[in-house]
Write a protein that holds these residues in place. Structure first.
Motif, PDB file in Angstrom:
ATOM      1  N   VAL A   1     -99.338 -41.950 -68.645  1.00  0.00           N
ATOM      2  CA  VAL A   1     -98.151 -41.530 -69.398  1.00  0.00           C
ATOM      3  C   VAL A   1     -97.279 -42.755 -69.616  1.00  0.00           C
ATOM      4  O   VAL A   1     -96.924 -43.445 -68.651  1.00  0.00           O
ATOM      5  N   GLN A   2     -96.937 -43.013 -70.871  1.00  0.00           N
ATOM      6  CA  GLN A   2     -96.100 -44.158 -71.214  1.00  0.00           C
ATOM      7  C   GLN A   2     -94.915 -43.679 -72.037  1.00  0.00           C
ATOM      8  O   GLN A   2     -95.061 -42.920 -72.996  1.00  0.00           O
TER       9      GLN A   2
ATOM     10  N   GLY B   1    -112.875 -41.177 -76.069  1.00  0.00           N
ATOM     11  CA  GLY B   1    -113.364 -39.803 -76.117  1.00  0.00           C
ATOM     12  C   GLY B   1    -112.477 -38.825 -75.401  1.00  0.00           C
ATOM     13  O   GLY B   1    -112.773 -37.635 -75.381  1.00  0.00           O
ATOM     14  N   ALA B   2    -111.386 -39.299 -74.794  1.00  0.00           N
ATOM     15  CA  ALA B   2    -110.463 -38.408 -74.094  1.00  0.00           C
ATOM     16  C   ALA B   2    -109.417 -37.869 -75.069  1.00  0.00           C
ATOM     17  O   ALA B   2    -109.330 -38.290 -76.227  1.00  0.00           O
ATOM     18  N   LEU B   3    -108.612 -36.931 -74.611  1.00  0.00           N
ATOM     19  CA  LEU B   3    -107.556 -36.348 -75.426  1.00  0.00           C
ATOM     20  C   LEU B   3    -106.334 -37.271 -75.372  1.00  0.00           C
ATOM     21  O   LEU B   3    -105.877 -37.658 -74.292  1.00  0.00           O
ATOM     22  N   ARG B   4    -105.785 -37.589 -76.548  1.00  0.00           N
ATOM     23  CA  ARG B   4    -104.634 -38.475 -76.638  1.00  0.00           C
ATOM     24  C   ARG B   4    -103.492 -37.735 -77.320  1.00  0.00           C
ATOM     25  O   ARG B   4    -103.667 -37.168 -78.412  1.00  0.00           O
ATOM     26  N   LEU B   5    -102.338 -37.727 -76.674  1.00  0.00           N
ATOM     27  CA  LEU B   5    -101.153 -37.090 -77.219  1.00  0.00           C
ATOM     28  C   LEU B   5    -100.106 -38.155 -77.505  1.00  0.00           C
ATOM     29  O   LEU B   5     -99.855 -39.024 -76.660  1.00  0.00           O
ATOM     30  N   HIS B   6     -99.498 -38.073 -78.681  1.00  0.00           N
ATOM     31  CA  HIS B   6     -98.432 -39.014 -79.042  1.00  0.00           C
ATOM     32  C   HIS B   6     -97.277 -38.207 -79.605  1.00  0.00           C
ATOM     33  O   HIS B   6     -97.404 -37.554 -80.638  1.00  0.00           O
TER      34      HIS B   6
ATOM     35  N   LEU C   1    -101.165 -32.506 -67.627  1.00  0.00           N
ATOM     36  CA  LEU C   1    -101.799 -32.522 -66.313  1.00  0.00           C
ATOM     37  C   LEU C   1    -102.714 -31.321 -66.128  1.00  0.00           C
ATOM     38  O   LEU C   1    -103.847 -31.435 -65.644  1.00  0.00           O
ATOM     39  N   THR C   2    -102.226 -30.152 -66.529  1.00  0.00           N
ATOM     40  CA  THR C   2    -103.024 -28.929 -66.392  1.00  0.00           C
ATOM     41  C   THR C   2    -104.281 -28.988 -67.255  1.00  0.00           C
ATOM     42  O   THR C   2    -105.377 -28.652 -66.800  1.00  0.00           O
TER      43      THR C   2
ATOM     44  N   ILE D   1     -99.651 -39.989 -74.019  1.00  0.00           N
ATOM     45  CA  ILE D   1    -100.350 -39.395 -72.876  1.00  0.00           C
ATOM     46  C   ILE D   1    -101.845 -39.427 -73.168  1.00  0.00           C
ATOM     47  O   ILE D   1    -102.286 -38.950 -74.223  1.00  0.00           O
ATOM     48  N   GLU D   2    -102.630 -39.966 -72.237  1.00  0.00           N
ATOM     49  CA  GLU D   2    -104.085 -40.033 -72.407  1.00  0.00           C
ATOM     50  C   GLU D   2    -104.749 -40.029 -71.040  1.00  0.00           C
ATOM     51  O   GLU D   2    -104.291 -40.728 -70.127  1.00  0.00           O
ATOM     52  N   ASP D   3    -105.811 -39.234 -70.880  1.00  0.00           N
ATOM     53  CA  ASP D   3    -106.533 -39.192 -69.610  1.00  0.00           C
ATOM     54  C   ASP D   3    -107.864 -39.919 -69.760  1.00  0.00           C
ATOM     55  O   ASP D   3    -108.211 -40.398 -70.841  1.00  0.00           O
TER      56      ASP D   3
END
Length: 379
Positions: free
Chosen positions: A318-319, A369-374, A304-305, A331-333
């Motif tokens: 968020v899944q 093009g967004a940041l994706r966290l897995h 979020l930050t 997590i992806e924005d």
């Protein structure tokens, strides 16, 4: 469809007007109008003054409508603003109130840049102001510069402390959200621990004594004299039913759905206007370990930050899923990465926290093009 489009258009207009008449923009409008009315009319320089005043107003409002952040675009806007203000002062040095435009500019500079940078820019602006007044043969030019410098310092101090108060408010809101989320997890963990304690007490104490009572009743049933009595048969039957009921209660107490991650995560995101949290948790996700829940909480908090600070994202998805005994967090924005992906302290802290929990973390640009966290955490 036409009515929906019209309502959407009206909503955008209302939001624009609401943003236009914010506390930061009202002084800009009033000061600009006062300077405009006080400027002497000159047919030769009228179009240039009109263009400079219009350019100053537009850039001032645009600067206040967007977030005050240090960026090349903001620097260009401030440079154009200063050029417009100095142009008006150059054309009408005897207008008297034209340097008030610099007061507006300095207050906006104080909202954006550090105090040291603001002081350097203010000194340069007032040196140029002094040279313009000397060129226009304005009497008491040093006094005029000193007076307006005092107004600029006052406006800069108010803007600086307003910015500090706003940052402190935001930090307190984030800390409060963190406390609320942690409290929700602790409350769930305490409830689960209490339910487990009660289940053990019922199983170990009541279950043991009922089993002993049933054995004694069966012994009495084997007695030739007492075995024929209906009361003993009924008591043995009731004891069996009661023992089964206690076992069912114990099973129900042990059957928990895990910690309430949804409530904790929504409490964490509540004080942030952007990005909005879109949370999806599959029905089979059950997190009983507070350490795993704490890791998920910190991952989403850091995401979020980062999305708010670096990507200027509107939403954060968020899944949470379960697969082969692991908790999968995606997590992806909807923001966009600027330049090459570099892991700072926040992302490095994420990776270390996940590794400490025995999991893995993948950080890469998403398809949009967004940041994706897995992340994958063992349950």
């Amino acid at each position: 469809m036409a009515s929906i489009a019209a309502n959407s258009q009206h909503g955008r207009v209302r939001n624009f007007l609401r943003a236009l008449f914010t506390p930061f923009n009202l002084p800009v409008l009033l000061t600009w109008a006062a300077v405009w009315l006080a400027l002497p009319y000159d047919s030769a320089h009228g179009p240039l003054i009109w263009a400079a005043m219009t350019g100053f107003l537009v850039t001032s409002l645009l600067t206040n409508l967007v977030e005050h952040s240090v960026s090349p675009r903001t620097a260009v806007w401030f440079a154009f603003q200063a050029l417009c203000a100095l142009t008006v002062i150059w054309i009408a040095p005897r207008g008297g109130v034209a340097p008030a435009l610099l007061v507006i500019l300095v207050s906006q500079l104080a909202l954006t840049y550090s105090p040291r940078t603001t002081v350097v820019i203010v000194v340069a602006l007032n040196l140029i102001l002094y040279l313009i007044l000397r060129r226009g043969r304005v009497e008491g030019a040093p006094i005029v510069v000193t007076v307006f410098l005092g107004f600029q310092a006052f406006a800069a101090l108010i803007a600086y402390y307003a910015k500090r108060a706003e940052r402190t408010r935001d930090q307190l809101a984030l800390v409060n959200a963190d406390l609320l989320a942690t409290r929700a997890l602790l409350a769930d963990s305490a409830r689960d621990a209490e339910r487990l304690r009660v289940a053990r007490e019922l199983h170990d104490v009541a279950g043991h004594k009922l089993t002993a009572m049933r054995l004694n009743l069966r012994a009495l049933q084997s007695d030739p004299v007492l075995g024929q009595r209906g009361e003993i048969r009924i008591a043995e039957q009731l004891s069996g039913e009661l023992l089964e009921d206690i076992r069912n209660v114990v099973s129900a107490l042990r059957d928990t759905h895990g910690l309430d991650l949804a409530t904790a995560l929504r409490a964490l995101a509540a004080p942030m206007p952007k990005p909005r949290l879109h949370l999806r948790i599959d029905d089979d996700v059950q997190v009983r370990d507070p350490a795993v829940a704490e890791t998920v909480l910190r991952l989403v908090q850091e995401a979020l930050t980062n999305s708010a600070r670096h990507a200027h994202a509107e939403t954060l998805g968020v899944q949470l899923q379960c697969e082969d005994g692991n908790l999968l967090i995606t997590i992806e924005d909807d923001g966009r990465l600027r330049g090459e992906l570099r892991e700072g302290n926040g992302l490095s802290g994420m990776r270390e926290r996940v590794a400490a929990a025995g999991g893995t973390l993948t950080i890469a640009p998403g398809a949009s093009g967004a940041l994706r966290l897995h992340a994958s955490l063992p349950l």
